[in-house]
Design a protein around this motif. Structure first.
Motif, mmCIF file in Angstrom:
data_model
loop_
_atom_site.group_PDB
_atom_site.id
_atom_site.type_symbol
_atom_site.label_atom_id
_atom_site.label_comp_id
_atom_site.label_asym_id
_atom_site.label_seq_id
_atom_site.Cartn_x
_atom_site.Cartn_y
_atom_site.Cartn_z
ATOM 1 N N LYS A 184 2.400 0.772 -12.868
ATOM 2 C CA LYS A 184 1.901 -0.603 -12.721
ATOM 3 C C LYS A 184 1.514 -0.839 -11.262
ATOM 4 C CE LYS A 184 3.581 -5.360 -13.192
ATOM 5 N NZ LYS A 184 4.809 -6.115 -13.434
ATOM 6 N N LEU A 185 0.272 -1.242 -11.071
ATOM 7 C CA LEU A 185 -0.257 -1.565 -9.749
ATOM 8 C C LEU A 185 -0.439 -3.067 -9.670
ATOM 9 C CD1 LEU A 185 -1.578 -0.416 -7.096
ATOM 10 C CD2 LEU A 185 -3.742 -0.617 -8.300
ATOM 11 N N THR A 186 0.139 -3.687 -8.665
ATOM 12 C CA THR A 186 0.026 -5.123 -8.458
ATOM 13 C C THR A 186 -0.772 -5.363 -7.181
ATOM 14 O OG1 THR A 186 2.191 -5.456 -9.486
ATOM 15 C CG2 THR A 186 1.311 -7.276 -8.173
ATOM 16 N N ALA A 187 -1.835 -6.147 -7.305
ATOM 17 C CA ALA A 187 -2.680 -6.483 -6.156
ATOM 18 C C ALA A 187 -3.444 -7.756 -6.510
ATOM 19 C CB ALA A 187 -3.657 -5.335 -5.862
ATOM 20 N N THR A 188 -4.353 -8.149 -5.654
ATOM 21 C CA THR A 188 -5.262 -9.244 -5.999
ATOM 22 C C THR A 188 -6.248 -8.738 -7.054
ATOM 23 O OG1 THR A 188 -6.850 -8.610 -4.303
ATOM 24 C CG2 THR A 188 -5.138 -10.208 -3.645
ATOM 25 N N ALA A 194 16.715 0.809 -8.766
ATOM 26 C CA ALA A 194 17.312 1.654 -9.801
ATOM 27 C C ALA A 194 16.352 1.848 -10.970
ATOM 28 C CB ALA A 194 18.614 1.029 -10.285
ATOM 29 N N MET A 195 15.464 0.891 -11.209
ATOM 30 C CA MET A 195 14.529 0.964 -12.334
ATOM 31 C C MET A 195 13.319 1.866 -12.051
ATOM 32 S SD MET A 195 15.606 -0.873 -14.903
ATOM 33 C CE MET A 195 14.113 -1.088 -15.835
ATOM 34 N N ARG A 196 12.966 2.003 -10.784
ATOM 35 C CA ARG A 196 11.736 2.708 -10.431
ATOM 36 C C ARG A 196 11.990 4.187 -10.139
ATOM 37 N NH1 ARG A 196 7.861 -1.096 -6.733
ATOM 38 N NH2 ARG A 196 7.850 -2.906 -8.104
ATOM 39 N N LEU A 197 11.175 5.027 -10.740
ATOM 40 C CA LEU A 197 11.198 6.446 -10.440
ATOM 41 C C LEU A 197 10.592 6.671 -9.057
ATOM 42 C CD1 LEU A 197 11.718 9.325 -11.542
ATOM 43 C CD2 LEU A 197 9.399 9.264 -12.459
ATOM 44 N N ALA A 198 9.533 5.909 -8.744
ATOM 45 C CA ALA A 198 8.881 5.977 -7.441
ATOM 46 C C ALA A 198 8.134 4.672 -7.191
ATOM 47 C CB ALA A 198 7.911 7.148 -7.375
ATOM 48 N N SER A 199 7.908 4.373 -5.915
ATOM 49 C CA SER A 199 7.173 3.183 -5.503
ATOM 50 C C SER A 199 6.268 3.540 -4.335
ATOM 51 C CB SER A 199 8.127 2.080 -5.027
ATOM 52 O OG SER A 199 8.919 1.617 -6.065
ATOM 53 N N TYR A 200 5.084 2.935 -4.325
ATOM 54 C CA TYR A 200 4.146 3.154 -3.225
ATOM 55 C C TYR A 200 3.504 1.834 -2.819
ATOM 56 C CZ TYR A 200 4.496 8.050 -4.504
ATOM 57 O OH TYR A 200 4.979 9.298 -4.785
ATOM 58 N N ASN A 201 3.220 1.735 -1.532
ATOM 59 C CA ASN A 201 2.403 0.657 -0.989
ATOM 60 C C ASN A 201 1.049 1.283 -0.690
ATOM 61 O OD1 ASN A 201 4.407 -1.363 -1.005
ATOM 62 N ND2 ASN A 201 5.281 -0.513 0.857
ATOM 63 N N ILE A 202 0.010 0.726 -1.296
ATOM 64 C CA ILE A 202 -1.327 1.308 -1.184
ATOM 65 C C ILE A 202 -2.211 0.347 -0.402
ATOM 66 C CG2 ILE A 202 -3.309 2.162 -2.480
ATOM 67 C CD1 ILE A 202 -1.326 2.551 -4.857
ATOM 68 N N PRO A 203 -2.709 0.802 0.754
ATOM 69 C CA PRO A 203 -3.546 -0.090 1.552
ATOM 70 C C PRO A 203 -4.911 -0.343 0.905
ATOM 71 C CG PRO A 203 -3.387 2.077 2.582
ATOM 72 C CD PRO A 203 -2.512 2.099 1.382
ATOM 73 N N TYR A 204 -5.348 -1.594 0.986
ATOM 74 C CA TYR A 204 -6.697 -1.986 0.575
ATOM 75 C C TYR A 204 -7.029 -3.256 1.347
ATOM 76 C CZ TYR A 204 -4.988 -5.821 -2.371
ATOM 77 O OH TYR A 204 -4.410 -6.978 -2.820
ATOM 78 N N ASP A 205 -8.291 -3.419 1.681
ATOM 79 C CA ASP A 205 -8.714 -4.550 2.512
ATOM 80 C C ASP A 205 -7.746 -4.670 3.686
ATOM 81 O OD1 ASP A 205 -10.772 -5.001 0.668
ATOM 82 O OD2 ASP A 205 -9.611 -6.487 -0.451
ATOM 83 N N THR A 206 -7.100 -5.790 3.846
ATOM 84 C CA THR A 206 -6.111 -5.956 4.920
ATOM 85 C C THR A 206 -4.710 -6.132 4.340
ATOM 86 O OG1 THR A 206 -6.473 -8.338 4.933
ATOM 87 C CG2 THR A 206 -7.799 -7.017 6.458
#
Length: 131
Positions: free
Chosen positions: A105-109, A11-23
């Motif tokens: 906001k992008l969350t990754a290593t 409900a909080m997110r306008l949009a969400s994506y999973n972005i591939p990087y490395d594995t």
């Protein structure tokens, strides 16, 4: 980009994506709030707290920010990394206009954040108002 995958909805997110990087996949969330959405500094310090980092002043926060431009206007990009916990880091943009604020906001290593930074800025720079 067409290789980004739709991410988890909330409900909080306008949009969400999973972005591939490395594995792996980075999680990108887009939210929009009226007004300043609580303010730049309070949001950045909340995100810093999520990574077990101490709060900073607005001068410290802005010192390392990257300035970019979209059709909505200029915005800053903030890289938030806890060098003692590199498995989770944030790349955030805050895009303000007269009546609302967009948070991306992008969350990754920490390595993922570095490898996706140009792509993230390009994506945020593409924001514009629809007719």
């Amino acid at each position: 980009p067409n290789y980004w995958l739709e991410g988890k909805q909330s409900a909080m997110r306008l949009a969400s994506y999973n972005i591939p990087y490395d594995t792996r996949y980075a999680d990108l969330s887009i939210t929009i709030f009226s007004g300043d959405g609580g303010g730049t500094l309070s949001n950045i310090n909340r995100w810093r707290g999520q990574l077990n980092l101490k709060p900073q002043s607005i001068e410290e926060v802005n010192k390392d920010a990257t300035l970019a431009t979209s059709k909505i206007g200029q915005f800053k990009v903030y890289k938030i990394v806890n060098n003692n916990k590199l498995e989770s880091a944030f790349l955030c943009s805050i895009i303000e206009d007269k009546s609302s604020t967009i948070f991306v906001k992008l969350t990754a290593t920490a390595n993922g954040i570095s490898s996706l930074e140009d792509e993230f800025i390009e994506f945020c720079s593409s924001f514009k108002y629809s007719n």
